[in-house]
Design a protein around this motif. Sequence first.
Motif, PDB file in Angstrom:
ATOM      1  N   GLY A  22      23.503  17.446  45.727  1.00 56.04           N
ATOM      2  CA  GLY A  22      22.343  16.566  45.857  1.00 56.04           C
ATOM      3  C   GLY A  22      21.044  17.211  45.416  1.00 56.04           C
ATOM      4  O   GLY A  22      19.994  16.595  45.522  1.00 56.04           O
ATOM      5  N   ASP A  23      21.091  18.440  44.920  1.00 59.85           N
ATOM      6  CA  ASP A  23      19.896  19.155  44.459  1.00 59.85           C
ATOM      7  C   ASP A  23      20.109  19.672  43.038  1.00 59.85           C
ATOM      8  O   ASP A  23      21.237  19.710  42.533  1.00 59.85           O
ATOM      9  CB  ASP A  23      19.593  20.356  45.353  1.00 59.85           C
ATOM     10  N   ASP A  24      19.024  20.122  42.429  1.00 56.68           N
ATOM     11  CA  ASP A  24      19.087  20.758  41.118  1.00 56.68           C
ATOM     12  C   ASP A  24      19.485  22.217  41.267  1.00 56.68           C
ATOM     13  O   ASP A  24      19.203  22.848  42.294  1.00 56.68           O
ATOM     14  CB  ASP A  24      17.717  20.721  40.425  1.00 56.68           C
ATOM     15  N   ILE A  25      20.131  22.747  40.229  1.00 60.77           N
ATOM     16  CA  ILE A  25      20.364  24.179  40.100  1.00 60.77           C
ATOM     17  C   ILE A  25      19.667  24.599  38.813  1.00 60.77           C
ATOM     18  O   ILE A  25      19.738  23.895  37.802  1.00 60.77           O
ATOM     19  CB  ILE A  25      21.865  24.539  40.092  1.00 60.77           C
ATOM     20  N   THR A  26      18.960  25.721  38.869  1.00 56.22           N
ATOM     21  CA  THR A  26      18.239  26.228  37.712  1.00 56.22           C
ATOM     22  C   THR A  26      18.742  27.626  37.395  1.00 56.22           C
ATOM     23  O   THR A  26      18.844  28.473  38.292  1.00 56.22           O
ATOM     24  CB  THR A  26      16.717  26.271  37.992  1.00 56.22           C
ATOM     25  N   VAL A  27      19.070  27.831  36.115  1.00 56.54           N
ATOM     26  CA  VAL A  27      19.532  29.139  35.647  1.00 56.54           C
ATOM     27  C   VAL A  27      18.580  29.598  34.557  1.00 56.54           C
ATOM     28  O   VAL A  27      18.267  28.840  33.628  1.00 56.54           O
ATOM     29  CB  VAL A  27      20.972  29.057  35.087  1.00 56.54           C
ATOM     30  N   GLN A  28      18.101  30.834  34.670  1.00 56.81           N
ATOM     31  CA  GLN A  28      17.256  31.429  33.639  1.00 56.81           C
ATOM     32  C   GLN A  28      17.873  32.749  33.205  1.00 56.81           C
ATOM     33  O   GLN A  28      18.273  33.560  34.040  1.00 56.81           O
ATOM     34  CB  GLN A  28      15.841  31.676  34.146  1.00 56.81           C
ATOM     35  N   VAL A  29      17.978  32.925  31.879  1.00 57.92           N
ATOM     36  CA  VAL A  29      18.486  34.168  31.298  1.00 57.92           C
ATOM     37  C   VAL A  29      17.414  34.699  30.360  1.00 57.92           C
ATOM     38  O   VAL A  29      16.980  33.995  29.442  1.00 57.92           O
ATOM     39  CB  VAL A  29      19.801  33.939  30.523  1.00 57.92           C
ATOM     40  N   ARG A  30      16.975  35.937  30.609  1.00 53.71           N
ATOM     41  CA  ARG A  30      15.983  36.589  29.747  1.00 53.71           C
ATOM     42  C   ARG A  30      16.609  37.836  29.148  1.00 53.71           C
ATOM     43  O   ARG A  30      17.280  38.596  29.842  1.00 53.71           O
ATOM     44  CB  ARG A  30      14.734  36.969  30.534  1.00 53.71           C
ATOM     45  N   GLY A  31      16.393  38.030  27.838  1.00 53.04           N
ATOM     46  CA  GLY A  31      16.944  39.211  27.201  1.00 53.04           C
ATOM     47  C   GLY A  31      16.530  39.315  25.753  1.00 53.04           C
ATOM     48  O   GLY A  31      15.627  38.619  25.282  1.00 53.04           O
ATOM     49  N   HIS A  32      17.220  40.202  25.045  1.00 50.42           N
ATOM     50  CA  HIS A  32      16.949  40.458  23.633  1.00 50.42           C
ATOM     51  C   HIS A  32      18.170  40.035  22.824  1.00 50.42           C
ATOM     52  O   HIS A  32      19.265  40.567  23.025  1.00 50.42           O
ATOM     53  CB  HIS A  32      16.646  41.948  23.410  1.00 50.42           C
ATOM     54  N   LEU A  33      17.982  39.075  21.928  1.00 49.89           N
ATOM     55  CA  LEU A  33      19.049  38.567  21.083  1.00 49.89           C
ATOM     56  C   LEU A  33      19.125  39.412  19.819  1.00 49.89           C
ATOM     57  O   LEU A  33      18.127  39.576  19.107  1.00 49.89           O
ATOM     58  CB  LEU A  33      18.774  37.097  20.752  1.00 49.89           C
ATOM     59  N   LEU A  34      20.313  39.974  19.539  1.00 48.59           N
ATOM     60  CA  LEU A  34      20.473  40.904  18.420  1.00 48.59           C
ATOM     61  C   LEU A  34      20.465  40.234  17.051  1.00 48.59           C
ATOM     62  O   LEU A  34      20.099  40.862  16.062  1.00 48.59           O
ATOM     63  CB  LEU A  34      21.765  41.714  18.589  1.00 48.59           C
ATOM     64  N   SER A  35      20.877  38.958  16.974  1.00 49.78           N
ATOM     65  CA  SER A  35      20.907  38.269  15.684  1.00 49.78           C
ATOM     66  C   SER A  35      20.642  36.777  15.897  1.00 49.78           C
ATOM     67  O   SER A  35      20.804  36.253  17.003  1.00 49.78           O
ATOM     68  CB  SER A  35      22.266  38.475  15.001  1.00 49.78           C
ATOM     69  N   ASP A  36      20.224  36.115  14.811  1.00 46.99           N
ATOM     70  CA  ASP A  36      19.948  34.689  14.892  1.00 46.99           C
ATOM     71  C   ASP A  36      21.213  33.916  15.264  1.00 46.99           C
ATOM     72  O   ASP A  36      22.313  34.258  14.825  1.00 46.99           O
ATOM     73  CB  ASP A  36      19.451  34.162  13.546  1.00 46.99           C
ATOM     74  N   VAL A  37      21.020  32.870  16.052  1.00 47.44           N
ATOM     75  CA  VAL A  37      22.119  31.969  16.412  1.00 47.44           C
ATOM     76  C   VAL A  37      21.752  30.605  15.851  1.00 47.44           C
ATOM     77  O   VAL A  37      20.810  29.966  16.319  1.00 47.44           O
ATOM     78  CB  VAL A  37      22.329  31.908  17.943  1.00 47.44           C
ATOM     79  N   THR A  38      22.486  30.170  14.815  1.00 46.49           N
ATOM     80  CA  THR A  38      22.182  28.892  14.163  1.00 46.49           C
ATOM     81  C   THR A  38      22.994  27.739  14.729  1.00 46.49           C
ATOM     82  O   THR A  38      22.602  26.584  14.603  1.00 46.49           O
ATOM     83  CB  THR A  38      22.421  28.987  12.651  1.00 46.49           C
ATOM     84  N   ASN A  39      24.137  28.039  15.317  1.00 42.07           N
ATOM     85  CA  ASN A  39      24.941  27.045  16.028  1.00 42.07           C
ATOM     86  C   ASN A  39      26.009  27.786  16.814  1.00 42.07           C
ATOM     87  O   ASN A  39      26.052  29.013  16.802  1.00 42.07           O
ATOM     88  CB  ASN A  39      25.541  25.985  15.087  1.00 42.07           C
TER      89      ASN A  39
END
Length: 137
Positions: free
Chosen positions: A38-55
């Motif tokens: 009955g409530d929202d769940i919030t997930v946050q991920v912070r970091g350094h991406l090594l390469s572009d993600v196009t899909n």
Amino acid sequence: MTSQDHGDIWSLCDNPTTHTLKGYQDGVSITPAFPRTGDDITVQVRGHLLSDVTNGHVDIQLNLMNMIKINKELDLCNVLESDVMKSSCPLNAGDVTLNAKAFIPKELPKLPLKGDIKITDQLGNTVTCIRLDFKLQ
């Protein structure tokens, strides 16, 4: 972050040294600390991406006390651009913050939930993988 880094209700899965998103120390937060129906769940991920993600894909494999199984493969760009994440493709290499917010239906039974949410890129590389393990309140 290493496979030893985790919160009260989550840990990294697969082999974190091969993830292309290198999470910062304390870079994953899930609120509330004890998710409720009955409530929202919030997930946050912070970091350094090594390469572009196009899909890529988001693979969700969750079990509610091994009685209710959720197995879904979703298009990453569709997930990023949805109301859940409100972001967009591509994800550029460098510092990133991913936010996801979803509603947990009140109709779900208050049972233990376990499973993995794995994000892969256009080459099939694991961007990140988070294992959840908690009881719905």
